[in-house]
Design an enzyme around this catalytic site. Sequence first.
Site, PDB file in Angstrom:
ATOM      1  N   LYS A  87      84.522 144.959  -2.282  1.00 16.84           N
ATOM      2  CA  LYS A  87      85.383 144.815  -1.324  1.00 16.84           C
ATOM      3  C   LYS A  87      84.700 144.743  -0.052  1.00 16.84           C
ATOM      4  CE  LYS A  87      90.084 146.461  -0.925  1.00 16.84           C
ATOM      5  NZ  LYS A  87      90.845 147.988  -1.185  1.00 16.84           N
TER       6      LYS A  87
HETATM    7  O1  G3P Z   1      94.030 149.181  -0.836  1.00 20.55           O
HETATM    8  C1  G3P Z   1      94.385 148.870   0.390  1.00 20.55           C
HETATM    9  C2  G3P Z   1      95.808 148.989   0.664  1.00 20.55           C
HETATM   10  O2  G3P Z   1      96.454 149.048  -0.492  1.00 20.55           O
HETATM   11  C3  G3P Z   1      96.303 150.014   1.732  1.00 20.55           C
HETATM   12  O3  G3P Z   1      97.458 150.330   1.452  1.00 20.55           O
HETATM   13  O4  G3P Z   1      99.355 151.820   2.074  1.00 20.55           O
HETATM   14  O5  G3P Z   1      97.298 152.337   3.173  1.00 20.55           O
HETATM   15  O6  G3P Z   1      98.758 150.425   3.628  1.00 20.55           O
HETATM   16  P1  G3P Z   1      98.375 151.426   2.493  1.00 20.55           P
END
Ligand code: G3P
Length: 217
Positions: A87
Amino acid sequence: MKFFIDTANLAQIKEANELGILDGVTTNPSLMAKEGIKGNEAVMNHYKAICEMVDGDISAEVIATDFNGIVEEGKKLAAIHPNIIVKVPMIKDGVKALKYFSDNGIKTNCTLVFSAGQAILAAKAGATYVSPFIGRIDDSSWDGVELIAQMAQIYSIQGYKTEILAASIRSALHIVKCAEAGADVCTCPLESILGLLKHPLTDIGLAKFLEDAKKTA
Ligand code: G3P
């Protein structure tokens, strides 16, 4: 649409995997920190444990932000298991690294994507997946699902092979809307996946069937 779970929590990964519908796992440094994983060896071992639990693509994020650092770190992550997806953040050196990995047979997930322009760059660089963060877009009063639809249209017109991985999912409705908008993958918290199960008429209907079944026993 493929289903990934967006967590580094082994119990949640196990629960989703046991449903039989899981195609992979995404993690990020915040999710790893949430599980208390500390130190390079522990991080590597945790990725290994996830790869051994789930037969699917497992995203592991680099911390470096310069080209050489990203490439060095990405190679180490890719060496953990054949299912590791490196990633890489959507920054200038990240785009260069995506192209390097693509040319050298290492699969990638371009993360922190918030616009169609960034999505075009990720596809041009040969990213395997691109991760638009739809919940964080919604948090800023823009429309995350609209970005998925725009990306799906552009990728289809241009014939880009990069898969659209909808990330930062906040609800079961987000999953449905992403499927409708043309996402190839949705990476979701366990709660949102389980949210897809819910309907009061299912509960009421099942209660009635079970009650009536007693009459036939
Ligand atoms: O993995 C990255 C992403 O899904 C992050 O999600 O909830 O931290 O905005 P969030």
